[in-house]
Design an enzyme around this catalytic site. Sequence first.
Site, PDB file in Angstrom:
ATOM      1  N   CYS A   2     -94.804 -49.576  -4.078  1.00  0.00           N
ATOM      2  CA  CYS A   2     -94.833 -50.233  -5.605  1.00  0.00           C
ATOM      3  C   CYS A   2     -92.922 -50.810  -4.682  1.00  0.00           C
ATOM      4  O   CYS A   2     -92.682 -51.333  -3.814  1.00  0.00           O
ATOM      5  CB  CYS A   2     -93.686 -48.263  -5.419  1.00  0.00           C
ATOM      6  SG  CYS A   2     -94.874 -47.202  -5.993  1.00  0.00           S
ATOM      7  N   GLY A   3     -92.299 -51.361  -5.455  1.00  0.00           N
ATOM      8  CA  GLY A   3     -91.209 -52.097  -5.672  1.00  0.00           C
ATOM      9  C   GLY A   3     -89.581 -51.322  -5.880  1.00  0.00           C
ATOM     10  O   GLY A   3     -90.050 -51.221  -7.145  1.00  0.00           O
TER      11      GLY A   3
END
Length: 298
Positions: A2-3
Amino acid sequence: MCGIVGLFLKDKALEPRLGALLSDMLITMTDRGPDSAGIAIYGPSAKGAGKITVQSADPKSDFKGLGAALSKKIGTEVSVDVRATHAVISLAAEKLDTARDALKELRPGITVMGRGESVEIFKEVGLPKDVAERFGIGKMSGTHGIGHTRMATESAVTTFGAHPFSTGPDQCLVHNGSLSNHNNLRRELIKAGLRFETENDTEVAAAYLSHKLAEGQNLGAALESGLSDLDGFYTFVVGTKSGFGVLRDPIACKPAVMAETDEYVAFGSEYRALVGLPGIANARVWEPEPATVYFWEH
């Protein structure tokens, strides 16, 4: 994978640009999580005033007449600002919990995304660019904010699986990683009176911090407690009304980079999330250490 991004402003002159800067940071992280995205903005607040951000899969029906119905139910004036599938309900801060309970009765299809004196949370399935545009994030001002773009690995791609998660007033959390003891922790936190809307492990982490904050710890101390109580791989970025914190697990296998200038503190899963920030060329840039709490407060 994820970011996650976060931006804590020290310079008031940048506050009108918070939404735009944070949106650009998150959009840069799109390839780390194209399933869903969300942003929390800590904006201006007035003494005694509160707000609740809510979401509906059927906003045309659920939001119609909501202000009048809620006002009658809780006995105080409210206003409702509809923004696509979300709405921000403004009311007296002392009525926040009463209103949250009333909403479940009046509109069972509505989900509370966050509540407090300053936070507004917007999240939906889709790319960061589309989510930011849908809710007009780029035009929002504020003191700090956090964002997340998700690649689902352990649960379905839904609005309710998107981050940030908020389980306490003006408190929210974004997370890259996986907790191995979230089921046991959830049971203990439910016994302590915490509520859960999903089976997501990130919501458990948010509730854990809410519980510690309710016990009187500040955000830095609550994160420090998490090092002994939360098992798994994680990088957390957390917001409160006045604070901004970062914590990585002792192994720290999830990527993270931070930057600080006289104007701001910024976090990104990768450095490229930070390159568009003003003055980044002169910033102090570093990788946050494992099992180390980083905490700033206005």
